[in-house]
Design an enzyme around this catalytic site. Structure first.
Site, PDB file in Angstrom:
ATOM      1  N   HIS A  85      -6.466   3.079  -3.909  1.00 10.28           N
ATOM      2  CA  HIS A  85      -6.297   3.345  -2.470  1.00 10.28           C
ATOM      3  C   HIS A  85      -6.643   4.802  -2.149  1.00 10.28           C
ATOM      4  O   HIS A  85      -6.071   5.383  -1.222  1.00 10.28           O
ATOM      5  CB  HIS A  85      -4.864   3.004  -2.073  1.00 10.28           C
ATOM      6  CG  HIS A  85      -4.645   2.807  -0.596  1.00 10.28           C
ATOM      7  ND1 HIS A  85      -5.545   2.220   0.243  1.00 10.28           N
ATOM      8  CD2 HIS A  85      -3.577   3.145   0.198  1.00 10.28           C
ATOM      9  CE1 HIS A  85      -5.060   2.189   1.480  1.00 10.28           C
ATOM     10  NE2 HIS A  85      -3.875   2.758   1.481  1.00 10.28           N
ATOM     11  N   HIS A 116      -5.132   9.354   0.215  1.00  6.12           N
ATOM     12  CA  HIS A 116      -5.081   8.574   1.451  1.00  6.12           C
ATOM     13  C   HIS A 116      -5.935   9.204   2.540  1.00  6.12           C
ATOM     14  O   HIS A 116      -5.504   9.389   3.693  1.00  6.12           O
ATOM     15  CB  HIS A 116      -3.640   8.401   1.943  1.00  6.12           C
ATOM     16  CG  HIS A 116      -3.439   7.141   2.736  1.00  6.12           C
ATOM     17  ND1 HIS A 116      -3.550   7.098   4.103  1.00  6.12           N
ATOM     18  CD2 HIS A 116      -3.185   5.884   2.356  1.00  6.12           C
ATOM     19  CE1 HIS A 116      -3.345   5.876   4.521  1.00  6.12           C
ATOM     20  NE2 HIS A 116      -3.129   5.108   3.480  1.00  6.12           N
ATOM     21  N   HIS A 140       3.685  -2.197   3.133  1.00  5.25           N
ATOM     22  CA  HIS A 140       3.709  -0.878   2.503  1.00  5.25           C
ATOM     23  C   HIS A 140       4.952  -0.673   1.632  1.00  5.25           C
ATOM     24  O   HIS A 140       6.057  -1.030   2.049  1.00  5.25           O
ATOM     25  CB  HIS A 140       3.638   0.203   3.586  1.00  5.25           C
ATOM     26  CG  HIS A 140       2.318   0.226   4.294  1.00  5.25           C
ATOM     27  ND1 HIS A 140       2.030  -0.647   5.317  1.00  5.25           N
ATOM     28  CD2 HIS A 140       1.208   0.975   4.099  1.00  5.25           C
ATOM     29  CE1 HIS A 140       0.786  -0.420   5.737  1.00  5.25           C
ATOM     30  NE2 HIS A 140       0.265   0.561   5.011  1.00  5.25           N
ATOM     31  N   ASP A 179       0.811  -1.220   0.000  1.00  7.68           N
ATOM     32  CA  ASP A 179       0.000   0.000   0.000  1.00  7.68           C
ATOM     33  C   ASP A 179       0.847   1.274   0.000  1.00  7.68           C
ATOM     34  O   ASP A 179       2.007   1.269   0.416  1.00  7.68           O
ATOM     35  CB  ASP A 179      -0.867   0.041   1.270  1.00  7.68           C
ATOM     36  CG  ASP A 179      -2.026  -0.945   1.208  1.00  7.68           C
ATOM     37  OD1 ASP A 179      -1.982  -1.874   0.387  1.00  7.68           O
ATOM     38  OD2 ASP A 179      -2.971  -0.775   1.998  1.00  7.68           O
TER      39      ASP A 179
HETATM   40 ZN   LIG Z   1      -2.654   3.116   3.150  1.00  5.23          ZN
END
Ligand SMILES: [Zn+2]
Length: 262
Positions: free
Chosen positions: A136, A140, A232, A85
């Site tokens: 995503h 964010h 991530h 991510d």
């Molecule tokens: Zn995230």
């Protein structure tokens, strides 16, 4: 009567002029550009000094206390899926891609729209090397699911559009809510736009500065057949994640197999 009529006219004129500012400001308070939009010029302010001091904050829908229905939380077979991510990031994403390529496995990348816009060539590489793409959100926004449905929709569409500017006709089968702060509304909007809501089953919290060893231990102790592992490739110093993956990727591949989500 005449002076009275004049007075009434003057009063109504003053009231009319004073009131003008309000309708002009309302659009930015109620239904203006999505809060999640990238820096866009603020709505023009009235030149007269308004009596109102701070504009009312947009109201957020309460966050449900339990995760809503419809979240995708396992691969559906024995193989586990790796999800990365908060990229693409020019420093970390290429290194993750190199590791995945060296291990002959594919993963899913949950990309942030504004990052996609900055680094489209990284998204192109992600897609070219056979990995899955996941929306995503644009910036964010962990509260996106709590915003008006029209704002959620605009944010997801904007992010999809940036991905498709980088990778024409890209398949984007998943949406992942930042912070895992899902609401039924964001799940529904994602579904309407053709995206399944992608959660996870293993979270080593690599964003919280653990060592590589801790990340590895957390994943290995929580992983089960069909697990979806959250890590991530953006949003901070990802050296521990990369170091953990050196061991994790071959180990998970050997024990379960690794497949990207379909
Ligand atoms: Zn995230």
């Amino acid at each position: 009567m005449r002076p009275r009529a004049l007075l009434a006219f003057a009063v109504s004129l003053v009231l009319f002029l004073a009131g003008c500012g309000d309708p002009a400001r309302n659009p930015s308070q109620v239904g203006g550009p999505p809060a999640s939009a990238a820096p866009s010029p603020p709505a023009p302010k009235p030149t007269t000094t308004p009596r109102r001091t701070t504009p009312p904050k947009p109201r957020l829908r309460p966050l449900p206390t339990t995760l809503p229905a419809g979240l995708h939380r396992s691969t559906g077979d024995r193989a586990v899926a790796l999800t990365f991510d908060d990229g693409p990031d020019p420093r970390w994403t290429p290194q993750v891609l190199d590791q995945l390529r060296a291990a002959h496995v594919t993963a899913t990348f949950c990309v942030i729209g504004s990052q996609v816009k900055r680094y489209p060539e990284l998204v192109a590489r992600i897609a070219r090397e056979g990995h899955q793409l996941c929306n995503h959100s644009w910036r964010h926004d962990i509260n996106l699911g709590r915003r008006p449905v029209a704002d959620i929709r605009a944010d997801l569409l904007r992010t999809d559009k940036a991905i498709r500017a980088a990778v024409p006709k890209a398949r984007i089968p998943y949406y992942r809510q930042p912070g895992g702060r899902w609401t039924p509304e964001v799940v529904a909007v994602a579904r309407q736009l053709g995206m399944r809501s992608l959660h996870w089953s293993v979270d080593p919290q690599d964003w919280d500065h653990p060592t590589a060893q801790t990340i590895g231990k957390r994943v290995e102790s929580a992983v089960r057949p069909g697990a979806i592992v959250l890590m991530h490739d953006g949003g901070g110093d990802r050296r521990p994640t990369l170091a953990a993956c050196q061991h994790l990727i071959p180990e998970l591949k050997r024990r379960y197999g690794i497949s990207r989500l379909r």
